[in-house]
Design an enzyme around this catalytic site. Sequence first.
Site, PDB file in Angstrom:
ATOM      1  N   ASP A   1      -0.207   1.081   0.151  1.00 39.55           N
ATOM      2  CA  ASP A   1       0.366  -0.122   0.766  1.00 39.55           C
ATOM      3  C   ASP A   1       0.707  -1.097  -0.363  1.00 39.55           C
ATOM      4  O   ASP A   1       0.077  -2.145  -0.536  1.00 39.55           O
ATOM      5  CB  ASP A   1      -0.667  -0.718   1.724  1.00 39.55           C
ATOM      6  CG  ASP A   1      -0.164  -1.979   2.385  1.00 39.55           C
ATOM      7  OD1 ASP A   1      -0.983  -2.640   3.069  1.00 39.55           O
ATOM      8  OD2 ASP A   1       1.031  -2.317   2.222  1.00 39.55           O
TER       9      ASP A   1
ATOM     10  N   GLY B   1      -5.017   0.355  -8.886  1.00 37.01           N
ATOM     11  CA  GLY B   1      -5.066   1.636  -8.172  1.00 37.01           C
ATOM     12  C   GLY B   1      -4.688   2.814  -9.057  1.00 37.01           C
ATOM     13  O   GLY B   1      -5.154   3.932  -8.864  1.00 37.01           O
TER      14      GLY B   1
HETATM   15  N1  SAM Z   1       3.445  -4.594   3.163  1.00 35.92           N
HETATM   16  C1  SAM Z   1       3.895  -5.047   1.874  1.00 35.92           C
HETATM   17  C2  SAM Z   1       5.155  -4.379   1.447  1.00 35.92           C
HETATM   18  O1  SAM Z   1       5.492  -3.341   1.976  1.00 35.92           O
HETATM   19  O2  SAM Z   1       5.793  -4.953   0.546  1.00 35.92           O
HETATM   20  C3  SAM Z   1       2.820  -4.817   0.862  1.00 35.92           C
HETATM   21  C4  SAM Z   1       1.652  -5.625   1.200  1.00 35.92           C
HETATM   22  S1  SAM Z   1       0.418  -5.818   0.071  1.00 35.92           S
HETATM   23  C5  SAM Z   1       0.497  -7.534  -0.090  1.00 35.92           C
HETATM   24  C6  SAM Z   1       0.972  -5.152  -1.476  1.00 35.92           C
HETATM   25  C7  SAM Z   1      -0.180  -5.264  -2.446  1.00 35.92           C
HETATM   26  O3  SAM Z   1      -0.115  -4.291  -3.495  1.00 35.92           O
HETATM   27  C8  SAM Z   1      -0.252  -6.626  -3.174  1.00 35.92           C
HETATM   28  O4  SAM Z   1      -1.374  -7.323  -2.686  1.00 35.92           O
HETATM   29  C9  SAM Z   1      -0.386  -6.264  -4.661  1.00 35.92           C
HETATM   30  O5  SAM Z   1      -1.281  -7.115  -5.354  1.00 35.92           O
HETATM   31  C10 SAM Z   1      -0.904  -4.843  -4.554  1.00 35.92           C
HETATM   32  N2  SAM Z   1      -0.706  -4.028  -5.765  1.00 35.92           N
HETATM   33  C11 SAM Z   1       0.413  -3.940  -6.521  1.00 35.92           C
HETATM   34  N3  SAM Z   1       0.204  -3.089  -7.556  1.00 35.92           N
HETATM   35  C12 SAM Z   1      -1.084  -2.630  -7.447  1.00 35.92           C
HETATM   36  C13 SAM Z   1      -1.880  -1.722  -8.202  1.00 35.92           C
HETATM   37  N4  SAM Z   1      -1.388  -1.124  -9.299  1.00 35.92           N
HETATM   38  N5  SAM Z   1      -3.151  -1.474  -7.785  1.00 35.92           N
HETATM   39  C14 SAM Z   1      -3.642  -2.081  -6.669  1.00 35.92           C
HETATM   40  N6  SAM Z   1      -2.935  -2.960  -5.900  1.00 35.92           N
HETATM   41  C15 SAM Z   1      -1.660  -3.231  -6.297  1.00 35.92           C
END
Ligand code: SAM
Length: 284
Positions: free
Chosen positions: A155, A138
């Site tokens: 998120d 992201g």
């Molecule tokens: N609801 C959860 C919380 O508050 O901890 C978060 C849920 S979701 C599973 C978080 C997501 O962010 C993960 O699937 C992770 O792979 C994604 N993520 C982390 N860093 C990221 C980045 N730089 N770009 C895109 N996605 C990312």
Amino acid sequence: MEFWYTEEHTDDVRFSLRVKEHLFSGESEFQKLDILDTHEYGKLMTLDGLVMVTEKDEFVYHDMIVHISMAVNPNVENVLVIGGGDGGTVRELMKYPSIKHVDMVEIDKLVVDASRKYFPAVSCEVDNPRVTVLYEDGIKFIQGKERVYDLILIDSTDPIGPGEGLFTTDFYNNCYKALTEDGILINQNETPVYEKFFEVGISSNKKLKKMFPIVHVYQANIPTYPGGYWLFNFASKKFHPTQDLKESDWNQLGIKTKYYNTDLHKGCFALPNYVKEKIENGAL
Ligand code: SAM
């Protein structure tokens, strides 16, 4: 023989759930992913050992990251979700026929695949034709975007590993540029209960205040997150989160939610003094 999952919230605080079965364990280039079936919270997904989503309480977080902004700006058409691989945020967004398109930029395909298999009720809208899933970082995706999205929902995981760069000034600046003139950004903003998390929340809020004219913090109780008490930032170019709440319009949509309602919308921005003071001072 009893089996327990334990997450260390601080050096002195641990949170444990009694486990029926360890259903899956996998590792991507970004993180370790486990799926456990727990007695109290049903299925649980962890990333690098930290709670991400549980069957029992995921509705709180996903309602609160989506419906607050949608009850303020009914003209949201194009949305960007950064992270959100479990699909819960997209599920709630798809309840709005007015939303034309959602880009879900999730760095790790393993999370989406695991959620499809083990959390079908959470990931149920990931294949909706109005959704595009992009397996990208992201931080890079947002660079160079100009006035594309009416709403950006961050998120993400906590600021560790791939999530670290989602809490920086540069990233927020790029989000600001990517938003339309009445754009809103929402991010999960940790807990005030423990200092190491609250420091992140205060810092993130301070950075957003340097860019957005309207920034307010709201709260929800999420039992499986550290402290059971979670904050979100509402950062907006034009709309105020409570003064511009379109209460009757939203209620007339007849959208079914398990946690969010417009009374709670007005109440969730009323913060306890110990939180309010530190957020306003910009320091612990
Ligand atoms: N609801 C959860 C919380 O508050 O901890 C978060 C849920 S979701 C599973 C978080 C997501 O962010 C993960 O699937 C992770 O792979 C994604 N993520 C982390 N860093 C990221 C980045 N730089 N770009 C895109 N996605 C990312």
